[in-house]
Design a protein around this motif. Structure first.
Motif, PDB file in Angstrom:
ATOM      1  N   ALA A  16     -20.411 -24.853   0.467  1.00 10.32           N
ATOM      2  CA  ALA A  16     -20.826 -23.494  -0.209  1.00 10.32           C
ATOM      3  C   ALA A  16     -22.355 -23.122   0.274  1.00 10.32           C
ATOM      4  CB  ALA A  16     -21.043 -23.776  -1.838  1.00 10.32           C
ATOM      5  N   GLU A  17     -23.020 -24.134   0.867  1.00 13.99           N
ATOM      6  CA  GLU A  17     -24.117 -23.784   1.423  1.00 13.99           C
ATOM      7  C   GLU A  17     -24.177 -22.980   3.021  1.00 13.99           C
ATOM      8  OE1 GLU A  17     -23.595 -26.685   0.288  1.00 13.99           O
ATOM      9  OE2 GLU A  17     -24.838 -26.406  -1.610  1.00 13.99           O
ATOM     10  N   ALA A  18     -23.234 -23.542   3.662  1.00 11.23           N
ATOM     11  CA  ALA A  18     -22.939 -22.983   4.864  1.00 11.23           C
ATOM     12  C   ALA A  18     -22.243 -21.609   4.921  1.00 11.23           C
ATOM     13  CB  ALA A  18     -21.902 -23.860   5.666  1.00 11.23           C
ATOM     14  N   LEU A  19     -21.328 -21.368   3.819  1.00 15.14           N
ATOM     15  CA  LEU A  19     -20.721 -20.151   3.558  1.00 15.14           C
ATOM     16  C   LEU A  19     -21.781 -18.749   3.043  1.00 15.14           C
ATOM     17  CD1 LEU A  19     -18.231 -18.214   3.779  1.00 15.14           C
ATOM     18  CD2 LEU A  19     -17.368 -19.282   1.666  1.00 15.14           C
TER      19      LEU A  19
ATOM     20  N   THR B 134     -22.458 -15.970   5.225  1.00 12.35           N
ATOM     21  CA  THR B 134     -22.378 -14.430   4.426  1.00 12.35           C
ATOM     22  C   THR B 134     -23.607 -13.535   4.608  1.00 12.35           C
ATOM     23  OG1 THR B 134     -20.559 -15.458   2.911  1.00 12.35           O
ATOM     24  CG2 THR B 134     -21.669 -13.301   2.356  1.00 12.35           C
ATOM     25  N   LYS B 135     -24.712 -14.434   4.590  1.00  8.22           N
ATOM     26  CA  LYS B 135     -25.877 -13.544   4.737  1.00  8.22           C
ATOM     27  C   LYS B 135     -26.305 -13.055   6.285  1.00  8.22           C
ATOM     28  CE  LYS B 135     -28.866 -15.532   1.270  1.00  8.22           C
ATOM     29  NZ  LYS B 135     -29.350 -16.942   1.076  1.00  8.22           N
TER      30      LYS B 135
ATOM     31  N   PRO C  25     -22.177 -15.243  -5.767  1.00  3.51           N
ATOM     32  CA  PRO C  25     -21.451 -16.361  -6.363  1.00  3.51           C
ATOM     33  C   PRO C  25     -22.163 -17.666  -6.009  1.00  3.51           C
ATOM     34  CG  PRO C  25     -20.075 -14.998  -5.483  1.00  3.51           C
ATOM     35  CD  PRO C  25     -21.454 -14.659  -4.884  1.00  3.51           C
ATOM     36  N   GLY C  26     -22.143 -18.687  -6.741  1.00  3.24           N
ATOM     37  CA  GLY C  26     -22.859 -20.013  -6.556  1.00  3.24           C
ATOM     38  C   GLY C  26     -21.908 -21.302  -6.217  1.00  3.24           C
ATOM     39  N   ASN C  27     -20.559 -21.060  -6.314  1.00  8.65           N
ATOM     40  CA  ASN C  27     -19.803 -22.046  -5.609  1.00  8.65           C
ATOM     41  C   ASN C  27     -18.848 -21.527  -4.710  1.00  8.65           C
ATOM     42  OD1 ASN C  27     -17.347 -21.392  -7.205  1.00  8.65           O
ATOM     43  ND2 ASN C  27     -18.474 -22.026  -8.834  1.00  8.65           N
ATOM     44  N   LEU C  28     -18.059 -22.685  -4.111  1.00  9.04           N
ATOM     45  CA  LEU C  28     -17.017 -22.194  -2.985  1.00  9.04           C
ATOM     46  C   LEU C  28     -15.986 -21.397  -3.398  1.00  9.04           C
ATOM     47  CD1 LEU C  28     -17.135 -22.751   0.293  1.00  9.04           C
ATOM     48  CD2 LEU C  28     -15.740 -24.560  -0.405  1.00  9.04           C
TER      49      LEU C  28
END
Lengths: 425, 425
Positions: free
Chosen positions: A200-203, A207-208, A325-328
């Motif tokens: 999730a962090e990497a995505l 995305t940013k 969104p906070g999760n994958l």
């Protein structure tokens, strides 16, 4: 990077050095005539010139260095391939050569003669061994957006490592479900390729990065509403083309600098064309590097292009992906939402595209719309007729052009474009 | 039915009587030359002749009578539209006119010039008001099997009541889910149209009717393995063409009678062509009535056609729907399974088609394969190249022909076909 170092790199990539040299020579000449000969260009265009001059040089060296450091290179032809996922897997995403006639005879051993030049081009570049991007790729991602590409990838896949994403043909809930599943399948393919799990962090981070690139391109697109036009359509198209090749963070910074310069120019009332120059919106098929024929013909016919309604233009940059969104799972939903908004002619119906074109023409104060269809591209050929009817209804002057990568029709096209521009003056 | 009664019916359907009369005159002449002139035809061919002679007459009268009795007429262009559901809703399903040049100039106001003749034909027939089937329809069902049709239905839908089914492009579980949802959506559209709920009983009964038709056509197809060939390829194609128009129960009985006659002929060692006549499998695009050009050219070049690997042929009849499920959901699953087996070029990959062609060539003892591609049909043009490679690998002589509904290339095609047939003799 010296010429010898370049050549040594191309040899390692098993390019046909002689054919590749000839290609670069033609490209350089073409670029000089169409780009460097422009007057009153922005200072920031130096970045564009540099990237183009090293598009087969330094950028390929960067890709090779990334590969040496364990990164994977993913090649694409379509705005439906989510760069967010590619970057989140630690891979590099690049567009592939598809904008010039190359290896046509070879390509016609794999695909029918009645295939559009974009498809013949990417196959020809591969079979003729003159695209260092294709040769650098660890994976090439295709999609089912048209019959031509869908079936061409079957043959192309015998020559390169392919992953084909299915893009649905409608926008109902079951289509969204299908594309959501395809995003997961692509995510898994990337994880297998890179050995890296997409977190999730990497995505979120990826995305940013991709959204920042889109926002820079949106900013540039919005500035073109100014009168007089602050940047030529050719240069703006080139910016969009380079967005598929260059490092996204560097690209974003450079385009924002370019926008700063444009804003200063607008404040001073300066532009690239005299006031009252007819302003045109160019709509239709994507124009891959170095497919600059029609923009050049238009801008050497007394008009200036103020927007590109195409995949190498607004269709790729209009929408950002929701970053909240906070999760994958929710992030994949957001990706699905964003990509399913694309107004590609592969969808039926695709009426939002007609609305988008009319809105662009209004916002950019265009005096007319020219639709560019690539010969044998059936989806956009059909839509060209619908766009024509919609523009008629909206009272917007309209010209539909169908052409290919050849230069044989340049004179005839110029006559048609000049006649159209005259009616707008 | 008298000529005057026919004309009165056509007038009520708002046909262009003069243009329609001209069409029927050409069709009659064409049928005489290609069909009635054959020697040693089966007695059962009288049924074919009668259906064809009344294809715009008595059959349309039947449709009008059905409408008067409250039934709905559903028109289709594609083997993906499930006749089981149509019949289960108490409606009648018919194919629409799409096999002849008609109203081409009118059609080109709605679709691009570079569109295949099949698409231009159905649009032209509508705009020129010469297809009594189209004019009898309460609903026309399209599908997304190719770019050309997918986009053409958008324009066509402005002139007729349309329902478009999405056919997916791959055969993964998410594609099956999508097509399953599309079956439900079609079922609901039928229920809305007819005011009749589709019950398990009705669907079971309809499935039996449609399967019986398929089994009769499978029986005919298998009998053509006999040497000498017991029926001409033209007549067998006509049987398949008529399967889309005539009442399914009557058709099934008549084709089974025809098969009885063929079996008797085989027992006596009789055929339509001398022993040792080169036997050909015809593969590729569908041939709608009256698209008999290529079969006629082939069979007047010293060869006999022993199989049609096309939608108007094996692709439509190879698989039956499982009749064993006991409830509606399971029946819809069975329908989905059956239709997702179709080896249409719209799928990627579609390698099963290559296997099916090789198997047909072997089972029917074909000496060679001719692939028929309709000009501007991209999916089959791509596959023609793949079929060629597969036939080369299997050692089966192969000829790929691309043509349209025009007669301009007839001489040139005949020369090519004759040269191919000579190599087989």
């Amino acid at each position: 990077m010296s010429d010898a170092a370049h050549t040594a790199m191309w040899e390692r990539l098993d390019l046909d050095i002689e054919a590749h040299d000839a290609l670069l020579a033609v490209l350089g000449k073409f670029y000089g005539d169409i780009y460097l000969a422009q007057e009153g260009r922005l200072k920031g265009a130096e970045y564009l010139d540099f990237v183009l001059s090293e598009v087969h040089g330094l950028r390929i060296k960067e890709l090779q260095d990334a590969k040496a450091a364990g990164k994977k290179i993913v090649g694409t032809f379509c705005v439906f391939v989510p760069e967010e996922l590619t970057l989140a897997a630690g891979a590099v995403q690049v567009g592939l050569c598809a904008g010039a006639k190359a290896g046509t005879e070879l390509a016609e051993t794999l695909v029918p003669r009645n295939t559009c030049d974009l498809i013949k081009s990417f196959i020809g570049f591969k079979l003729a061994r003159i695209c260092p991007y294709t040769e650098s790729c660890d994976l090439i991602v295709g999609e089912t957006t048209c019959d031509g590409k869908k079936k061409a990838y079957e043959a192309f896949g015998e020559h390169v490592p392919m992953h084909v994403m299915e893009v649905p043909q409608c926008k109902a809930p079951c289509d969204r479900t299908l594309f959501r599943a395809e995003l997961v399948r692509y995510k898994e393919a990337l994880e297998q390729l890179t050995g890296q799990t997409i977190t999730a962090e990497a995505l979120a981070e990826a995305t940013k990065v991709v959204n920042a690139k889109r926002r820079a391109l949106q900013r540039l697109a919005a500035l073109r509403a100014a009168e007089p036009a602050p940047i030529s359509g050719r240069d703006a198209l080139l910016v969009n083309q380079i967005s598929f090749y260059d490092d996204p963070v560097r690209f974003t910074a450079k385009i924002n600098e370019l926008c700063d310069e444009i804003e200063a120019r607008i404040t001073k009332g300066q532009g690239v064309a005299p006031a009252k120059t007819p302003r045109l919106l160019l709509a239709g098929c994507p124009m891959a590097v170095p497919n600059w024929k029609l923009p050049y013909l238009i801008e050497s016919s007394g008009a200036v292009i103020v927007g590109e309604e195409s995949c190498i233009g607004a269709r790729n940059t209009r929408d950002c992906t929701d970053e909240t969104p906070g999760n994958l799972d929710a992030m994949l939903d957001a990706l699905c939402d964003r990509y399913m908004k694309i107004d590609c002619a592969c969808f039926t119906p695709n009426t939002e595209r007609l609305d988008n074109i009319a809105a662009m023409a209004r916002d950019l104060k265009a005096d007319g719309v020219i639709h560019y269809g690539l010969l044998f591209c059936q989806p956009y050929a059909h839509e060209a007729m619908k766009v024509g009817k919609a523009m008629d209804a909206a009272g917007i002057p309209y010209l539909s052009i169908e052409t290919d990568y050849g230069m044989e029709d340049a004179g005839q096209l110029k006559t048609r474009v000049e006649a159209f521009v005259e009616t707008l003056a």
